[in-house]
Write a protein that holds these residues in place. Sequence first.
Motif, PDB file in Angstrom:
ATOM      1  N   GLY A 282     -11.041 -60.522 -69.572  1.00  0.00           N
ATOM      2  CA  GLY A 282     -11.415 -61.507 -70.576  1.00  0.00           C
ATOM      3  C   GLY A 282     -12.408 -62.484 -70.197  1.00  0.00           C
ATOM      4  O   GLY A 282     -12.431 -63.682 -70.875  1.00  0.00           O
ATOM      5  N   TRP A 283     -12.996 -62.204 -68.733  1.00  0.00           N
ATOM      6  CA  TRP A 283     -13.885 -62.785 -68.345  1.00  0.00           C
ATOM      7  C   TRP A 283     -15.015 -62.571 -69.219  1.00  0.00           C
ATOM      8  O   TRP A 283     -15.740 -61.793 -68.994  1.00  0.00           O
ATOM      9  CB  TRP A 283     -14.340 -62.882 -67.234  1.00  0.00           C
ATOM     10  CG  TRP A 283     -12.893 -63.561 -66.220  1.00  0.00           C
ATOM     11  CD1 TRP A 283     -11.110 -63.996 -66.724  1.00  0.00           C
ATOM     12  CD2 TRP A 283     -11.905 -63.172 -65.340  1.00  0.00           C
ATOM     13  NE1 TRP A 283     -10.704 -64.315 -65.645  1.00  0.00           N
ATOM     14  CE2 TRP A 283     -10.841 -63.554 -64.308  1.00  0.00           C
ATOM     15  CE3 TRP A 283     -12.939 -62.506 -64.139  1.00  0.00           C
ATOM     16  CZ2 TRP A 283     -10.737 -63.389 -63.634  1.00  0.00           C
ATOM     17  CZ3 TRP A 283     -12.689 -62.465 -62.917  1.00  0.00           C
ATOM     18  CH2 TRP A 283     -11.238 -62.630 -62.321  1.00  0.00           C
ATOM     19  N   GLY A 284     -15.933 -63.970 -70.150  1.00  0.00           N
ATOM     20  CA  GLY A 284     -17.076 -63.644 -70.765  1.00  0.00           C
ATOM     21  C   GLY A 284     -17.305 -65.086 -71.419  1.00  0.00           C
ATOM     22  O   GLY A 284     -16.555 -66.003 -70.666  1.00  0.00           O
ATOM     23  N   ILE A 285     -18.132 -65.341 -71.896  1.00  0.00           N
ATOM     24  CA  ILE A 285     -19.361 -66.453 -72.148  1.00  0.00           C
ATOM     25  C   ILE A 285     -18.935 -66.457 -73.535  1.00  0.00           C
ATOM     26  O   ILE A 285     -19.906 -66.042 -74.052  1.00  0.00           O
ATOM     27  CB  ILE A 285     -20.677 -67.031 -71.508  1.00  0.00           C
ATOM     28  CG1 ILE A 285     -19.912 -66.534 -69.972  1.00  0.00           C
ATOM     29  CG2 ILE A 285     -21.043 -68.008 -71.537  1.00  0.00           C
ATOM     30  CD1 ILE A 285     -21.564 -66.184 -69.217  1.00  0.00           C
ATOM     31  N   ALA A 286     -18.392 -67.202 -74.115  1.00  0.00           N
ATOM     32  CA  ALA A 286     -18.379 -67.194 -75.962  1.00  0.00           C
ATOM     33  C   ALA A 286     -19.310 -67.398 -76.204  1.00  0.00           C
ATOM     34  O   ALA A 286     -20.015 -67.317 -77.266  1.00  0.00           O
ATOM     35  CB  ALA A 286     -16.993 -68.004 -76.323  1.00  0.00           C
ATOM     36  N   ALA A 287     -20.361 -69.032 -75.881  1.00  0.00           N
ATOM     37  CA  ALA A 287     -21.423 -69.731 -75.828  1.00  0.00           C
ATOM     38  C   ALA A 287     -22.382 -68.352 -76.069  1.00  0.00           C
ATOM     39  O   ALA A 287     -23.879 -68.359 -77.214  1.00  0.00           O
ATOM     40  CB  ALA A 287     -21.803 -70.912 -74.828  1.00  0.00           C
ATOM     41  N   LEU A 288     -22.488 -67.769 -74.866  1.00  0.00           N
ATOM     42  CA  LEU A 288     -23.653 -66.630 -75.573  1.00  0.00           C
ATOM     43  C   LEU A 288     -23.416 -65.488 -76.009  1.00  0.00           C
ATOM     44  O   LEU A 288     -24.437 -64.539 -75.820  1.00  0.00           O
ATOM     45  CB  LEU A 288     -24.770 -66.637 -74.342  1.00  0.00           C
ATOM     46  CG  LEU A 288     -24.491 -68.146 -73.437  1.00  0.00           C
ATOM     47  CD1 LEU A 288     -24.464 -67.253 -71.562  1.00  0.00           C
ATOM     48  CD2 LEU A 288     -25.702 -68.066 -73.947  1.00  0.00           C
ATOM     49  N   ASP A 289     -22.526 -64.987 -76.274  1.00  0.00           N
ATOM     50  CA  ASP A 289     -21.081 -63.738 -77.073  1.00  0.00           C
ATOM     51  C   ASP A 289     -21.657 -62.969 -75.759  1.00  0.00           C
ATOM     52  O   ASP A 289     -22.148 -61.287 -75.976  1.00  0.00           O
ATOM     53  CB  ASP A 289     -22.471 -63.444 -78.189  1.00  0.00           C
ATOM     54  CG  ASP A 289     -21.378 -62.321 -78.626  1.00  0.00           C
ATOM     55  OD1 ASP A 289     -20.359 -61.950 -78.485  1.00  0.00           O
ATOM     56  OD2 ASP A 289     -21.965 -61.289 -79.684  1.00  0.00           O
ATOM     57  N   PHE A 290     -21.494 -63.258 -75.111  1.00  0.00           N
ATOM     58  CA  PHE A 290     -21.914 -61.788 -72.841  1.00  0.00           C
ATOM     59  C   PHE A 290     -20.057 -61.818 -73.178  1.00  0.00           C
ATOM     60  O   PHE A 290     -19.157 -62.069 -72.063  1.00  0.00           O
ATOM     61  CB  PHE A 290     -22.178 -63.115 -71.764  1.00  0.00           C
ATOM     62  CG  PHE A 290     -22.709 -61.661 -71.155  1.00  0.00           C
ATOM     63  CD1 PHE A 290     -23.830 -61.611 -70.857  1.00  0.00           C
ATOM     64  CD2 PHE A 290     -21.844 -61.952 -69.844  1.00  0.00           C
ATOM     65  CE1 PHE A 290     -24.039 -60.765 -69.868  1.00  0.00           C
ATOM     66  CE2 PHE A 290     -22.057 -61.005 -68.744  1.00  0.00           C
ATOM     67  CZ  PHE A 290     -23.672 -60.907 -68.426  1.00  0.00           C
ATOM     68  N   THR A 291     -20.204 -60.787 -72.526  1.00  0.00           N
ATOM     69  CA  THR A 291     -19.261 -60.283 -72.610  1.00  0.00           C
ATOM     70  C   THR A 291     -19.511 -58.785 -71.264  1.00  0.00           C
ATOM     71  O   THR A 291     -19.152 -57.790 -70.327  1.00  0.00           O
ATOM     72  CB  THR A 291     -18.700 -58.815 -73.010  1.00  0.00           C
ATOM     73  OG1 THR A 291     -19.269 -57.636 -73.522  1.00  0.00           O
ATOM     74  CG2 THR A 291     -18.056 -59.836 -74.639  1.00  0.00           C
ATOM     75  N   GLY A 292     -20.726 -59.105 -71.053  1.00  0.00           N
ATOM     76  CA  GLY A 292     -21.119 -57.767 -69.549  1.00  0.00           C
ATOM     77  C   GLY A 292     -22.754 -57.599 -69.672  1.00  0.00           C
ATOM     78  O   GLY A 292     -23.250 -57.225 -70.774  1.00  0.00           O
ATOM     79  N   PHE A 293     -23.035 -56.838 -69.058  1.00  0.00           N
ATOM     80  CA  PHE A 293     -24.709 -56.616 -67.890  1.00  0.00           C
ATOM     81  C   PHE A 293     -24.331 -54.839 -69.687  1.00  0.00           C
ATOM     82  O   PHE A 293     -23.651 -54.524 -69.084  1.00  0.00           O
ATOM     83  CB  PHE A 293     -25.113 -56.305 -67.348  1.00  0.00           C
ATOM     84  CG  PHE A 293     -25.187 -57.118 -66.092  1.00  0.00           C
ATOM     85  CD1 PHE A 293     -26.575 -58.246 -66.368  1.00  0.00           C
ATOM     86  CD2 PHE A 293     -24.255 -57.756 -65.613  1.00  0.00           C
ATOM     87  CE1 PHE A 293     -26.649 -59.660 -65.809  1.00  0.00           C
ATOM     88  CE2 PHE A 293     -24.304 -59.194 -65.025  1.00  0.00           C
ATOM     89  CZ  PHE A 293     -25.839 -59.846 -64.874  1.00  0.00           C
ATOM     90  N   SER A 294     -25.336 -54.923 -70.503  1.00  0.00           N
ATOM     91  CA  SER A 294     -26.431 -53.489 -70.742  1.00  0.00           C
ATOM     92  C   SER A 294     -26.572 -53.053 -69.453  1.00  0.00           C
ATOM     93  O   SER A 294     -27.059 -52.701 -69.504  1.00  0.00           O
ATOM     94  CB  SER A 294     -26.917 -53.935 -71.872  1.00  0.00           C
ATOM     95  OG  SER A 294     -27.277 -52.551 -72.440  1.00  0.00           O
ATOM     96  N   GLY A 295     -25.241 -51.668 -69.695  1.00  0.00           N
ATOM     97  CA  GLY A 295     -25.602 -50.551 -68.701  1.00  0.00           C
ATOM     98  C   GLY A 295     -26.899 -50.185 -69.041  1.00  0.00           C
ATOM     99  O   GLY A 295     -27.693 -49.341 -67.897  1.00  0.00           O
ATOM    100  N   HIS A 296     -26.925 -49.349 -70.322  1.00  0.00           N
ATOM    101  CA  HIS A 296     -27.518 -48.524 -71.112  1.00  0.00           C
ATOM    102  C   HIS A 296     -29.358 -49.748 -70.491  1.00  0.00           C
ATOM    103  O   HIS A 296     -30.559 -49.207 -70.197  1.00  0.00           O
ATOM    104  CB  HIS A 296     -27.926 -49.106 -72.439  1.00  0.00           C
ATOM    105  CG  HIS A 296     -27.583 -47.479 -73.157  1.00  0.00           C
ATOM    106  ND1 HIS A 296     -25.993 -47.394 -72.954  1.00  0.00           N
ATOM    107  CD2 HIS A 296     -27.484 -46.151 -73.369  1.00  0.00           C
ATOM    108  CE1 HIS A 296     -24.852 -46.441 -72.873  1.00  0.00           C
ATOM    109  NE2 HIS A 296     -26.285 -45.802 -73.336  1.00  0.00           N
ATOM    110  N   SER A 297     -29.147 -51.449 -70.603  1.00  0.00           N
ATOM    111  CA  SER A 297     -30.265 -51.849 -70.515  1.00  0.00           C
ATOM    112  C   SER A 297     -31.128 -51.466 -68.846  1.00  0.00           C
ATOM    113  O   SER A 297     -32.002 -51.924 -68.220  1.00  0.00           O
ATOM    114  CB  SER A 297     -31.201 -53.022 -71.049  1.00  0.00           C
ATOM    115  OG  SER A 297     -30.198 -53.398 -72.133  1.00  0.00           O
ATOM    116  N   MET A 298     -29.895 -51.797 -68.370  1.00  0.00           N
ATOM    117  CA  MET A 298     -30.130 -51.712 -66.893  1.00  0.00           C
ATOM    118  C   MET A 298     -30.580 -50.787 -66.434  1.00  0.00           C
ATOM    119  O   MET A 298     -31.550 -50.683 -65.035  1.00  0.00           O
ATOM    120  CB  MET A 298     -28.563 -52.241 -65.429  1.00  0.00           C
ATOM    121  CG  MET A 298     -28.914 -52.467 -64.677  1.00  0.00           C
ATOM    122  SD  MET A 298     -29.089 -50.838 -63.291  1.00  0.00           S
ATOM    123  CE  MET A 298     -27.561 -50.256 -63.778  1.00  0.00           C
TER     124      MET A 298
END
Length: 229
Positions: free
Chosen positions: A62-78
Amino acid sequence: MTLWLLITRLGEAQILLPAAGLALLLLAQREDSRAAALRWALALGLGTLVTTVSKVAFLGFGWGIAALDFTGFSGHSMYAASVDIPLLATCALALFGRGRWGGALAGAALAALIAVSRVEVGAHSVSEAIAGFVLGGSLAAWVVAALPTRWPAQAALRTAVGLAPLGLTLWLAAGVAWAPPPVTHSLVVRLSLALSGREHPYTRAHLHATPRARLPVRSWPPAGDTDLA
């Protein structure tokens, strides 16, 4: 939406990594580009590790950044950035003997389009798509910087790779049309649950819950599953 779904498939590891592998073989055959081949292999490994850790951190813990709506790096984009940028830079060198940064720029444009598609299809937030692109792009720049500025003219080599853009286009088109659905996400979910001991992964709804939702760890032995008579 159908167009974005087709574009987003171009960021799948199962399509991009084989193309990168062929380019790595080409680079490894030349003494002046072996350092770049090593960097590229290391970059792909590092990008995969960082992206996977970020996803496991959220899905399992459950470690994410709610203020940025961030749940992890996009694998497709990477993967799009870390593969397409060095790949097209290598194609430019092989075909024209120079122009690595021009090829890299074309790869960056394609990777950016794939990153946008991840947002358009609802797979990632803007912050996640940007983070994946920046991570992959930074690694790709490290690789391209190690490529030789010029490759001496070699007729045999130019003939062999002269169809590289066409072959790459056909490979990507075939991958989009016939490649099976990717299984990478399900594998990461399984890894996350195994490491965290939870029965269900965290979701974006948990990230934005007030107060922050915390899922219970799986009890052991599971209810109804005991050795007691």
